[in-house]
Design a protein around this motif. Structure first.
Motif, PDB file in Angstrom:
ATOM      1  N   LEU B 293       0.726  -8.082 -27.863  1.00  0.00           N
ATOM      2  CA  LEU B 293       0.432  -9.267 -28.675  1.00  0.00           C
ATOM      3  C   LEU B 293      -0.308  -8.912 -29.945  1.00  0.00           C
ATOM      4  CD1 LEU B 293      -0.692 -11.894 -26.051  1.00  0.00           C
ATOM      5  CD2 LEU B 293       1.144 -12.120 -27.696  1.00  0.00           C
ATOM      6  N   LYS B 294      -1.265  -8.013 -29.831  1.00  0.00           N
ATOM      7  CA  LYS B 294      -2.073  -7.687 -31.004  1.00  0.00           C
ATOM      8  C   LYS B 294      -1.236  -7.003 -32.071  1.00  0.00           C
ATOM      9  CE  LYS B 294      -6.913  -7.357 -29.779  1.00  0.00           C
ATOM     10  NZ  LYS B 294      -8.055  -6.462 -29.677  1.00  0.00           N
ATOM     11  N   ARG B 295      -0.387  -6.112 -31.637  1.00  0.00           N
ATOM     12  CA  ARG B 295       0.453  -5.424 -32.619  1.00  0.00           C
ATOM     13  C   ARG B 295       1.416  -6.395 -33.265  1.00  0.00           C
ATOM     14  NH1 ARG B 295      -0.111   0.108 -32.250  1.00  0.00           N
ATOM     15  NH2 ARG B 295       1.690   0.533 -33.546  1.00  0.00           N
ATOM     16  N   LEU B 296       1.891  -7.325 -32.466  1.00  0.00           N
ATOM     17  CA  LEU B 296       2.815  -8.302 -33.030  1.00  0.00           C
ATOM     18  C   LEU B 296       2.136  -9.082 -34.146  1.00  0.00           C
ATOM     19  CD1 LEU B 296       5.382 -10.347 -31.204  1.00  0.00           C
ATOM     20  CD2 LEU B 296       3.859 -11.573 -32.687  1.00  0.00           C
ATOM     21  N   VAL B 297       0.950  -9.575 -33.839  1.00  0.00           N
ATOM     22  CA  VAL B 297       0.248 -10.344 -34.863  1.00  0.00           C
ATOM     23  C   VAL B 297      -0.080  -9.453 -36.062  1.00  0.00           C
ATOM     24  CG1 VAL B 297      -1.756 -11.760 -35.324  1.00  0.00           C
ATOM     25  CG2 VAL B 297      -0.686 -11.842 -33.099  1.00  0.00           C
ATOM     26  N   ALA B 298      -0.404  -8.199 -35.765  1.00  0.00           N
ATOM     27  CA  ALA B 298      -0.735  -7.291 -36.865  1.00  0.00           C
ATOM     28  C   ALA B 298       0.444  -7.143 -37.816  1.00  0.00           C
ATOM     29  CB  ALA B 298      -1.126  -5.927 -36.292  1.00  0.00           C
ATOM     30  N   TYR B 299       1.610  -6.913 -37.256  1.00  0.00           N
ATOM     31  CA  TYR B 299       2.770  -6.732 -38.135  1.00  0.00           C
ATOM     32  C   TYR B 299       3.127  -8.030 -38.839  1.00  0.00           C
ATOM     33  CZ  TYR B 299       3.694  -1.924 -36.848  1.00  0.00           C
ATOM     34  OH  TYR B 299       3.598  -0.567 -36.708  1.00  0.00           O
ATOM     35  N   SER B 300       2.973  -9.125 -38.128  1.00  0.00           N
ATOM     36  CA  SER B 300       3.278 -10.385 -38.802  1.00  0.00           C
ATOM     37  C   SER B 300       2.310 -10.594 -39.959  1.00  0.00           C
ATOM     38  CB  SER B 300       3.214 -11.527 -37.795  1.00  0.00           C
ATOM     39  OG  SER B 300       2.100 -12.334 -38.008  1.00  0.00           O
ATOM     40  N   SER B 301       1.092 -10.130 -39.770  1.00  0.00           N
ATOM     41  CA  SER B 301       0.123 -10.264 -40.856  1.00  0.00           C
ATOM     42  C   SER B 301       0.533  -9.417 -42.055  1.00  0.00           C
ATOM     43  CB  SER B 301      -1.260  -9.852 -40.351  1.00  0.00           C
ATOM     44  OG  SER B 301      -2.166  -9.826 -41.407  1.00  0.00           O
ATOM     45  N   ILE B 302       1.063  -8.244 -41.795  1.00  0.00           N
ATOM     46  CA  ILE B 302       1.520  -7.407 -42.909  1.00  0.00           C
ATOM     47  C   ILE B 302       2.586  -8.152 -43.704  1.00  0.00           C
ATOM     48  CG2 ILE B 302       2.737  -5.280 -43.508  1.00  0.00           C
ATOM     49  CD1 ILE B 302       1.449  -3.991 -41.066  1.00  0.00           C
ATOM     50  N   ALA B 303       3.479  -8.784 -42.979  1.00  0.00           N
ATOM     51  CA  ALA B 303       4.547  -9.514 -43.662  1.00  0.00           C
ATOM     52  C   ALA B 303       3.971 -10.652 -44.500  1.00  0.00           C
ATOM     53  CB  ALA B 303       5.537 -10.054 -42.635  1.00  0.00           C
ATOM     54  N   HIS B 304       3.022 -11.377 -43.927  1.00  0.00           N
ATOM     55  CA  HIS B 304       2.475 -12.520 -44.656  1.00  0.00           C
ATOM     56  C   HIS B 304       1.701 -12.086 -45.891  1.00  0.00           C
ATOM     57  CE1 HIS B 304       3.167 -14.792 -40.849  1.00  0.00           C
ATOM     58  NE2 HIS B 304       3.647 -15.595 -41.752  1.00  0.00           N
ATOM     59  N   VAL B 305       0.938 -11.045 -45.709  1.00  0.00           N
ATOM     60  CA  VAL B 305       0.145 -10.579 -46.839  1.00  0.00           C
ATOM     61  C   VAL B 305       1.050 -10.037 -47.938  1.00  0.00           C
ATOM     62  CG1 VAL B 305      -1.547  -8.882 -47.537  1.00  0.00           C
ATOM     63  CG2 VAL B 305      -1.888 -10.174 -45.470  1.00  0.00           C
ATOM     64  N   GLY B 306       2.144  -9.405 -47.518  1.00  0.00           N
ATOM     65  CA  GLY B 306       3.105  -8.928 -48.504  1.00  0.00           C
ATOM     66  C   GLY B 306       3.586 -10.066 -49.391  1.00  0.00           C
ATOM     67  N   LEU B 307       3.822 -11.198 -48.769  1.00  0.00           N
ATOM     68  CA  LEU B 307       4.276 -12.346 -49.559  1.00  0.00           C
ATOM     69  C   LEU B 307       3.217 -12.762 -50.572  1.00  0.00           C
ATOM     70  CD1 LEU B 307       6.336 -14.515 -50.094  1.00  0.00           C
ATOM     71  CD2 LEU B 307       5.288 -15.887 -48.323  1.00  0.00           C
ATOM     72  N   MET B 308       1.971 -12.770 -50.131  1.00  0.00           N
ATOM     73  CA  MET B 308       0.900 -13.190 -51.049  1.00  0.00           C
ATOM     74  C   MET B 308       0.815 -12.241 -52.224  1.00  0.00           C
ATOM     75  SD  MET B 308      -2.159 -14.440 -48.601  1.00  0.00           S
ATOM     76  CE  MET B 308      -1.828 -14.288 -46.891  1.00  0.00           C
ATOM     77  N   CYS B 309       0.906 -10.969 -51.914  1.00  0.00           N
ATOM     78  CA  CYS B 309       0.823  -9.983 -52.989  1.00  0.00           C
ATOM     79  C   CYS B 309       2.001 -10.163 -53.951  1.00  0.00           C
ATOM     80  CB  CYS B 309       0.819  -8.586 -52.378  1.00  0.00           C
ATOM     81  SG  CYS B 309       0.576  -7.297 -53.573  1.00  0.00           S
ATOM     82  N   LEU B 310       3.148 -10.383 -53.366  1.00  0.00           N
ATOM     83  CA  LEU B 310       4.336 -10.616 -54.180  1.00  0.00           C
ATOM     84  C   LEU B 310       4.106 -11.795 -55.124  1.00  0.00           C
ATOM     85  CD1 LEU B 310       7.323  -9.807 -54.538  1.00  0.00           C
ATOM     86  CD2 LEU B 310       7.895 -11.432 -52.768  1.00  0.00           C
ATOM     87  N   ALA B 311       3.510 -12.825 -54.581  1.00  0.00           N
ATOM     88  CA  ALA B 311       3.293 -14.028 -55.392  1.00  0.00           C
ATOM     89  C   ALA B 311       2.285 -13.766 -56.508  1.00  0.00           C
ATOM     90  CB  ALA B 311       2.817 -15.168 -54.509  1.00  0.00           C
ATOM     91  N   ILE B 312       1.333 -12.910 -56.245  1.00  0.00           N
ATOM     92  CA  ILE B 312       0.366 -12.604 -57.310  1.00  0.00           C
ATOM     93  C   ILE B 312       1.090 -11.961 -58.477  1.00  0.00           C
ATOM     94  CG2 ILE B 312      -1.606 -11.186 -57.944  1.00  0.00           C
ATOM     95  CD1 ILE B 312      -2.580 -11.425 -55.092  1.00  0.00           C
ATOM     96  N   PHE B 313       1.962 -11.019 -58.142  1.00  0.00           N
ATOM     97  CA  PHE B 313       2.623 -10.284 -59.213  1.00  0.00           C
ATOM     98  C   PHE B 313       3.728 -11.092 -59.874  1.00  0.00           C
ATOM     99  CE2 PHE B 313       0.231  -6.946 -57.319  1.00  0.00           C
ATOM    100  CZ  PHE B 313      -0.044  -6.114 -58.378  1.00  0.00           C
TER     101      PHE B 313
END
Lengths: 631, 489, 166, 109, 462
Positions: B293-313
């Motif tokens: 479960l923890k790894r799942l949430v961790a990877y999902s977090s990477i995906a979500h944060v990637g989107l935020m970073c994308l939006a910044i740029f």
């Protein structure tokens, strides 16, 4: 009254909250009353608004509740739009919805109180979402409802969550809907980028000035959304699986209302589609293909709900055909009649299942004598869907077919074949299940009885609607200006109508087409009736039948070309790429340092001579650099 | 004065916490401290008029050009609020977890809160760097001491990784400092630099900063510390890491990178965006494969944060608004998910998805609350994340910073689908189906947990339905930053 | 070529050859003796340069005191040629090559040095006389002179600490 | 004499000393080679001292004397170093009965 | 001058206490008292109270920079005595002499921080070196100590030769034949090869003394072999003192031609950082690891040399203070332990929380984590290098190396806090712990208000 339109979704929302939060404390009857009552209240309000819209000079009303998102130049109000189209859908949703709620109180009686309340809260939430969908005055609000109904569909398909297959079906429905939703979303962003707004009024006003490629793009993407929600090729496979949910749910969501959201959306955006002819062709072709394709599959299905599910897909295809050929009214008309007869058929099927606890038609038979009301209403439903005049399906289907012929006769021909198949498989279903001898166990036979009134009354009401519903749209060939629906909806489709080239079709041609289609449908009906009442098809399908029974192996195809590669890729990323390459690189740096450390410390040999040698070499190197630099 | 208090209270209480002998008292002490911080933060929010900095300055390293200067703008407000909200939530939700040396545990938690607050309020680059590290150290100790079996390696990797990044950033900060006219670390001096640094220098300076932020967020391919660390850390620490600390990277880009080096940000936009998009899909695909479960949430977090970073740029106001609100939302949502993970782990001593099942029968309340949080995680409309993601996507799509805006949008959009897949998979395998030997005696959550999760759910829905107050809060700062980012040499 | 030049060359050759012998000799005793030879040659150079004081001091301190000390230690330890194990041959070659390389880079670096006109005064010049050096040492250089006493003190303490039997 | 003769001579002696340090294992001989290096430096200093004296004697009678003073101090230091160095070597010899610099090789890596 | 004379005199006093004192405590307290006195007179010197009016003939030059460093060195030695004087006495039978030698070393340090000619530099360095050879070999029965002493001595003598050759060349190259730094520095546009050789040889020999690569090879062996108490002294105060000499030499004598030697220094820095950090990673003994860490720290300090100027000098002062404090602290703890391997630290936090906590702080400081003195020390160095504007690659390389350094410093922290182990028998007095805490406080104060120390420099200039 239109100003109070927010009450319409508010009641079901309250129902949802009450039933959801206090599900442990409420008795079943109270739950049922709350569940049904709130929808009834919505229906009444809708009726009142409807009466208002019928008045002359009614202008579209936009009720703004609050600012949903205000960011930069993007203004998205949370607002509802009341016009003829939305009120029509409100009536269908709340009306049929109410009947199904009532039906459910009896159908779900066996559930524990807590789950019974959960069921009703989901159902209410669905009604709420669906109302938001049709009431939204802009695409974002529509999208909220759009995803909301997807969620409810997910929750209700997976209502019996102990069964993993059901959960899988629910998940599949949600994910496939999401694929479509992505198209919808991108269309929204494109729209925002082009028009700076998602409000219907603004977008539609600016639409005529837009470049055709952009409009084509936007409309195609919106259509992608519609294929997901309304189960069209290539995203239709979830709908048959969705039959895992309780039957009333199938009736409400997967037949009468939710799946028609795509039709509603395109009808709502009719002006965009009218301006993008390529998209229209695509919509028509996809719709037609789906109609045909699903019908072929339905021919060989033995699960009573599966047959109905594929017939739903097929009928939805008809609606898209209608939209594609510009017969917006016809499509909406078919939505309405379909809501009546398909809800009826599903509820009828539900009544059978309730009585038998069996869904395979091969194990039914002869139910006619045990369940007269169900049988009779089901038969009426079959007539309606088969398009036998003067049942409702006849009118709506023929309106679409006529428009299709006008556009392209091939559409008509394929549509006709589909109609033939529709008549065939519906009466195959009817004959196998209700006629002949009972083939179930004796214990089943012992318990077999007509369903209680909470089930039969909605059946009867729906049957009446299925029979007479068609008269809302009597074509011109029979009586001039008798097409009430057309008249009612004309403000909505006004602009599109003006843009559409007027094709004069002679009455005789139209009558001929009708006659041909009725003839074909009758052949299909009589053949199936005749054949399956005497000799039901009980064995496993042979030859090509296997392909049809296995749904053309589309699920397997998807599994092979999409699901498995993605999984394999994910596995590869997880097991190989992540561990060996990305993380391997990071750890590799660490290991390299460790290794370097191990090697480098060997330089420290412990011998003074070696140390001095290094020093001297260091000096030599420094001097060499100096000498080189000098040059 | 409010920003100072936000730092000072957790700091002082944290240090005091080391000397509270009784574990229970330490627990309550930290809870009370975090509550006070929350009250102050909310108080600051109400007093905030949306425009000026709430500024406090004190002479500190005068000869070095650094000052103790802190302030709050819209972005600071929202992130300090997130920090302030997170900690009480974390404390309450893990109230029943027992830790050895509890006083140290809670003291370190408070210290990390002080560090985080400092990062978000610092308006001086050197001070920012200080807090940046200060937030890291306690977390390192927390994770290494109270974590799982492989905690030492995992957290050490995390530490070295982030420390390397931050040292590179330090080089960048010092370099910029020498470029400022008045030789000062103050934010204003740094902001004045955007016109003076030539494009060539900006180009490499950008990476000095970006790598630090990318590691913190994390962005592919700098992310590999994250799943291991999340997996090995005690859940309370994981909540801090993923709920708040991840935002440090995003915050860093918005506050210290993009406005200072706009030309490079513009020039490298496509590269970074590509990394983000690749990372999103990559992480989503991997998340689908996870059994923990923890790894799942961790990877999902990477995906979500990637989107935020994308939006910044993407450099659009809409997108940036989305980022602002999403930083808050993501924090809330992921803490919600961790709470559930924690509850599950505490009860069954496993996080393996495959070993669980049928929990919805036994723990319906937990199931319902989880489903709502999970749905927020997949950005369903009327949950908070929808607003953020919608705005971000809209911003990415309409971005003029890149020629590939459509490609980025579609590719990132695919992750919406994938996120639905793995989230629903997780719900299904944990909560649906039939119970097994492990879960048949499961208990539902107790009152306090119910309250805290419900509170999160209320926040989720509230922001999902009426996000405007938060959007208004960050409106001005978004304008400012985008204007700065749009600067061309 | 005058006498000075001849002497210079002879002394230089002696010094270098003896130095090489110091390194090459197997027996430590021989090395010491060769080293003393080097000192003598260098003292000769000093005399040539008219640095009389240093020439004498060099003989007394180096050749006399220090070398005797060395000799004494070697005798005490009874070291002879065999006691020194052969060093790794390659390391030896590397040592020689490194020394040669060092010489080479020195020469290389000095090659371009413009020292043609720089002459070291030989035979005359009074600075090397004991009188002048004495005055300088006790006036300008009194501080280092005093401070070197600390050096000696520490060396003395050190030698005692190390040499004393526990 | 031209100064570069002295320079080359001194450098040559110095490098012979270095080579000795590099090639020998006997601690005493290594130490002696170091002494050789110091003497090379001394010679160089004296030569430079006389060079400066020749160039600057017009202005300053004592010009260049500092070089010779320095040599004096080098000798002082060398003497001190020898006393300590030999003491260390003797100490080691006492413990190991060897003066091989590589004999003791516990400290490495 | 006060410090030079006092330390020399107190060295003699210590020699006599060895004969006269009845108990070891007397020796201990005499040494501590002497050091306090030394600190006081040095501070008085800073304040303008010169006890001795001696014409130094320009041989020495007492700048506040050097005097301030003296203060730091003496204060560090004081703390070192407070923590470890007992252990000094336990190395061998000649306890008082060790103290005497340490005082002589301090005398040497006072000289190299105030030299004005190459002659005094040479003498000063020798005065530092010779007692150190002896201290290294102080454990006479310990073969490791013998070996270290011999290696140190031979290589030290060799480097002395190099230094002298360099001085000789410089002497030859100066137009007026002088050893005074001012004369060495006089503006030269075209540097003769002689001069450059001299400069490089001085660079090499000074690099040797501060153990910069590739002239560092003696360091690990000597630090490892020497009795731990003396390693502590050598690695901190002595090294710092020579650094000051290094900087003073290059600032006063070679600054005008900075561009000619910066490249060489940068190469040496890179090599030092690389070798120091990489090699430290694999060490199994904490003591040896600290030796390598001292090499890598020297790499950082060399940045001060690379950059020169006020800023760098301020930084060096701070660096020496922070580095010495931390290293002395760690060594003080290490001395108390039986097992010098990393595993020896296992579970220390449980049994000796104060020791563990302070050690952690020292390690954090060495790693350069903010809020410790070590951070600002590194900060100053990096900033000074960046200020020159041309050594960015080196700075980035340095921070990457600093990241590697975390690996070996944190291994100790991991051992102390996150691993379980049998408690070692350690006897620590309350006083010992208090001094450790004091040291930790100093490090934190340096980390928060680094300019306090530097301000002293400015105050004293006025």
């Amino acid at each position: 009254m239109s100003k109070l339109v927010y009450l319409v979704p508010l009641f079901p929302l309250m129902g949802f909250l009450i039933n959801g939060l206090f599900r442990k404390n409420l008795s079943k009857s109270l739950t049922g009353i709350i569940g049904c009552g709130t929808v009834l209240a919505s229906f009444i309000v809708s009726l009142l608004i409807f009466s208002e819209t019928r008045k002359e000079g009614f202008e579209t009303v936009v009720v703004k509740l609050f600012d949903f998102i205000n960011a930069d130049k993007l203004h998205i109000p949370f607002s509802f739009q009341v016009d003829q189209l939305s009120i029509l859908f409100l009536l269908i949703i709340t009306g049929v919805g109410f009947l199904i709620h009532v039906y459910s109180t009896s159908y779900m009686q066996d559930e524990e109180g807590e789950h019974f309340a959960r069921y009703f809260s989901y159902l209410n939430l669905f009604i709420f979402s669906m109302l938001i969908l049709v009431l939204g005055a802009n695409y974002v609000i529509m999208f909220i409802g759009w995803e909301g109904v997807g969620l409810c569909s997910y929750l209700l398909i997976g209502y019996w969550f102990k069964n993993i297959d059901y959960d899988n079906a629910a998940k599949k429905a949600f994910v496939m809907n999401r694929i479509g939703d992505l198209g919808f979303l991108i269309a929204l962003f494109w729209m925002i980028n082009t028009y700076g707004s998602v409000n219907f009024a603004e977008v539609f006003a600016k639409a005529p000035g837009t470049a055709i490629p952009i409009l084509t793009g936007i409309t195609l993407l919106l259509f992608v959304g519609a294929t997901g929600k309304s189960a069209q090729i290539p995203l239709y496979t979830w709908l048959p699986d969705a039959m895992a949910g309780p039957t009333p749910v199938s009736a409400l969501i997967h037949a009468a209302t939710m799946v028609t959201a795509g039709i509603y959306m395109i009808a709502r955006s009719n002006i965009l589609y009218t301006l993008a002819p390529i998209t229209q062709t695509v919509v028509a072709v996809i719709g037609l293909a789906t109609a045909f394709f699903a019908a072929t599959i339905a021919l060989k299905q033995n699960d009573i709900k599966k047959v109905l599910a594929y017939s739903t897909v097929s009928q939805l295809g008809y609606m898209f055909l209608g939209l594609g050929v510009g017969a917006y009214t016809g499509a909406v008309f078919h939505v309405m009649t379909h809501a009546f007869f398909k809800a009826l058929l599903f509820l009828g099927a539900g009544s059978v299942i309730h009585a038998l606890h069996e869904q395979d038609i091969r194990k039914m038979g002869g139910l006619k004598k045990f369940m007269p009301v169900t049988h009779f209403t089901f038969l009426l439903g079959c007539f309606a869907i088969a398009g036998i005049p003067p049942f409702s399906g006849f009118f709506s289907k023929d309106e679409i077919l006529a428009a299709a012929y006008a556009k392209n006769p091939i559409y008509f021909v394929v549509g006709l074949i589909t109609a033939l198949m529709t008549a065939f498989y519906m009466f195959r279903l009817y004959a196998t299940a209700f006629l002949g001898n009972f083939r179930g166990t004796s214990e089943q036979q012992h318990h077999l009885h007509e369903s209680p009134s909470a089930i039969t009354i909605p059946l009867i009401i729906l049957a009446i609607l299925a029979v007479v519903g068609g008269f809302a749209g009597i074509p011109d060939v029979f009586a001039k200006n008798a097409h009430l629906l057309h008249h009612f909806l004309s403000p909505v489709f006004e602009k599109s109508e003006r843009l559409k080239p007027v094709i004069e079709q002679s009455n005789s041609l139209e009558l001929t087409l009708m006659a041909v289609s009725v003839f074909v449908e009758l052949i299909g009906m009589l053949y199936a009736w005749n054949r399956f009442s005497k000799d039901p098809e009980l064995g496993e399908p042979q030859g090509f039948g296997t392909v049809l029974a296995n749904k053309w192996y589309v699920d397997e195809l998807y599994d092979t070309i999409i699901v498995r590669p993605i999984n394999a890729l994910g596995k590869f990323f997880n097991d190989v790429f992540e561990k060996s390459i990305v993380d391997g690189l990071v750890n590799g740096i660490g290991r390299t340092i460790q290794y370097g450390s191990r090697q480098l410390r060997l330089l420290q040999s412990g011998q003074v001579g070696a140390y001095v040698l290094m020093m001297v070499l260091g000096i030599v190197i420094l001097f060499v650099i100096q000498i080189i630099l000098k040059k | 004065m409010i920003p100072v208090l936000l730092i000072l209270i957790p700091l002082a209480c944290g240090f005091a916490g080391f000397f509270i002998p009784h574990p229970h008292a330490a627990k309550n002490w930290s809870l009370v401290s975090s509550m006070i911080t929350l009250v102050i933060s909310v108080g600051g929010l109400t007093a905030y008029n949306g425009n000026v900095y709430t500024h406090f300055q004190a002479e500190w390293l005068t000869t070095l050009g650094a000052r103790f200067s802190v302030g709050l703008d819209g972005m600071g407000q929202i992130l300090t609020l997130l920090t302030a909200v997170s900690f009480p939530v974390i404390f309450i939700s893990t109230y029943r977890n027992e830790y050895k040396n509890a006083k140290n545990f809670y003291a370190l938690m408070l210290l990390s809160q002080a560090g985080l607050m400092g990062v978000f309020v610092a308006t001086d680059a050197l001070l920012f760097y200080f807090f940046w590290e200060l937030a890291l150290i306690p977390v390192y100790f927390l994770a290494s001491q109270w974590g799982g079996e492989k905690r030492i390696q995992a957290t050490f990797k995390f530490f070295v990784y982030t420390f390397t990044g931050s040292l590179l950033m330090l080089v960048g900060i010092i370099f910029l400092y020498f470029q400022t006219k008045d030789h000062s670390f103050s934010m204003d001096s740094f902001y004045a630099l955007h016109a003076t640094i030539p494009a060539g220098s900006q180009s490499w300076l950008f990476w000095l900063f970006f790598i630090a932020f990318a590691i913190k967020m994390p962005i592919f391919p700098f992310h590999t510390w994250q799943p291991d660390t999340y997996e090995q850390s005690p859940t309370a620490t994981t909540m801090v890491l993923s709920g708040v600390m991840v935002k440090m990277g995003l915050f860093g880009i918005i506050r210290w990178l993009a406005p200072v080096l706009p030309v490079a940000t513009w020039a490298w936009g496509d590269t970074v965006s590509s990394l983000c998009v690749i990372g999103m899909i990559y992480a989503s695909l991997i998340a689908m494969q996870q059994d923990d479960l923890k790894r799942l949430v961790a990877y999902s977090s990477i995906a979500h944060v990637g989107l935020m970073c994308l939006a910044i740029f993407a450099t659009t106001k809409t997108g940036m608004q989305g980022v602002m609100i999403q930083m808050f939302n993501h924090g809330i949502n992921i803490i919600g998910l961790w709470i559930v993970v924690n509850l599950i782990e505490r009860q069954f001593h496993t996080r393996k998805i495959s070993e669980l099942g049928g929990l919805a029968q036994k723990a319906p309340v937990l199931a319902i609350l989880l489903v709502i949080v999970a749905l927020a995680n997949v950005a369903l409309p009327l949950t908070n994340a929808f607003v953020g993601e919608f705005l971000m996507f809209s911003g990415i799509y309409s971005s003029t910073a890149t020629a590939y805006n459509v490609v980025f949008t579609v590719a990132a959009g695919v992750c919406i689908i994938l996120s639905a897949v793995y989230t629903l998979n997780m719900i299904q395998k944990v909560f649906y189906g039939n119970t097994n030997a492990l879960t048949q005696n499961a208990k539902d959550i107790n009152f306090s947990e119910k309250i805290i999760l419900s509170a999160l759910v209320v926040i989720i829905v509230l922001i999902g339905v009426y996000p405007q107050p938060i959007l208004d809060l960050t409106k001005n700062i978004v304008e400012t930053i985008i204007t700065k980012m749009n600067y061309k040499l | 070529m005058g006498v000075t030049q001849i002497l210079f060359w002879v002394l230089s050759v002696v010094a270098i050859l003896s130095a090489i012998m110091v390194v090459v000799s197997k027996s430590p005793i021989h090395s010491v003796l060769w080293l003393i030879m080097v000192f003598f040659a260098i003292s000769g150079h000093y005399i040539l340069l008219n640095a009389q004081f240093l020439a004498i001091v060099n003989l007394i301190v180096y050749a006399g005191a220090i070398m005797v000390l060395f000799l004494f230690v070697i005798m005490l330890m009874n070291l002879n040629a065999d006691t020194e194990p052969q060093k790794n041959k390659w390391l030896k070659i590397a040592g020689v090559i490194a020394g040669g390389a060092l010489l080479l880079v020195f020469v290389g670096a000095l090659k371009n040095a413009d020292l043609k006109n720089q002459i070291a005064q030989v035979n005359n010049g009074d600075i090397g006389l004991i009188h002048n050096l004495g005055i300088a040492l006790f006036t300008d250089y009194v501080i280092p002179f005093e401070i070197s006493s600390v050096l000696f003190l520490s060396a003395m303490v050190g030698a005692v600490v190390i040499g004393k039997k526990d | 004499m031209p100064i570069n003769y002295y320079i080359f001579l001194a450098v040559a002696l110095f490098c012979i000393g270095v080579a000795g340090v590099l090639t020998r294992r006997n601690a005493i001989i290594v130490f002696m080679c170091v002494e050789l290096m110091l003497n090379a430096v001394n010679l160089l200093l004296v030569a430079f001292s006389k060079m400066h004296h020749l160039a600057l004697a017009k202005n300053d009678l004592n010009a260049g004397i500092n070089g010779q003073i320095f040599v004096f101090f080098i000798m002082v230091v060398a003497a001190a170093e020898v006393s300590v160095g030999l003491a260390i070597i003797v100490m080691m010899y006492r413990n190991t009965h060897s003066v091989d610099v590589n004999f003791l090789n516990r400290l490495k890596h | 001058m006060n410090a030079i004379i006092f330390s020399a005199v107190w060295g003699i006093v210590m020699m006599f206490t060895g004969v006269l004192a009845k108990t070891k405590t007397v020796i201990q307290y005499t040494a501590i008292a002497g050091l306090i006195l030394l600190l006081v007179v040095n501070i008085l010197d800073l304040g303008g109270n010169h006890f001795f009016d001696i014409d130094v003939h320009n041989m020495l030059y007492f700048a506040p920079f050097g005097l301030l460093f003296n203060c730091i060195a003496f204060a560090a030695t004081l703390i070192y005595f407070l923590l470890s004087s007992k252990d000094i006495l336990e190395v061998g039978t000649n306890g008082a002499d060790y103290f005497a030698l340490i005082f002589f070393v301090l005398c040497g340090i006072s000289i190299v921080t105030s030299f004005n000619t190459l002659l005094m530099l040479f003498l000063g360095i020798e005065i530092i070196s010779i007692p150190l050879y002896i201290l290294t070999g102080a454990a006479k029965r310990d073969l490791k100590s013998n070996e270290a002493s011999l290696k140190y001595f031979l290589m030290g003598a060799f480097s002395t030769g190099l230094m002298l050759l360099g001085i000789a060349f410089l002497y030859g190259a100066t137009p007026n034949g002088s050893f005074f730094l001012d004369d060495v520095a006089v503006g030269r546009t075209a540097i003769s090869p002689l001069y450059m050789i001299g400069l490089l040889l001085l660079l090499v020999s000074m690099s040797f003394k501060v153990s910069a690569a590739p002239f560092h090879f003696w360091t690990p062996d000597v630090y490892d072999g020497a009795p731990t108490v003396f390693t502590s002294f050598m690695a901190t105060i002595v090294k710092a003192g020579i650094f000051i000499a290094f900087i003073r030499l290059f600032e006063d004598a070679f600054e005008p031609m900075q561009s000619r030697w910066q490249l060489f220094v940068s190469i040496i820095i890179a090599a030092t950082l690389f070798i120091g950090n990489i090699t430290a990673v694999f060490q199994q003994s904490v003591k040896r690891m600290l030796a390598y860490s001292s090499i890598s720290q020297a790499g950082f300090m060399l940045f001060g040399l690379l950059a020169l100027g006020e800023f760098a000098k301020e930084g060096i002062i701070l660096y020496t203070a922070a580095y010495s404090a931390a290293t002395i602290g760690i060594f003080a703890v290490l001395i108390k332990m039986k097992d010098y391997s990393f595993d020896g630290f296992n579970g220390l936090a449980k049994h000796h929380p104060v020791l563990a906590a302070t050690t952690t702080l020292f390690l954090l400081s060495l790693a350069g984590i903010p809020l410790t003195g070590g951070f600002f020390a590194k900060y100053y160095m990096l900033a000074a290098a960046l200020k020159t504007g041309s050594f960015l690659w080196l700075v980035i390389f340095a921070v990457l190396c600093a990241a590697i350094s975390v690996y070996y410093y944190f291994r100790i922290i991991q051992a102390m806090y996150f691993k379980d182990g049998e408690p070692q028998q350690m006897e620590t007095s309350t006083g010992f712990r208090l001094v450790l805490i004091l040291l930790a406080v100093i490090i934190v104060l340096l980390g928060i208000f680094p300019q306090w120390l530097i301000n002293q420099l400015y105050i004293l200039y006025l």
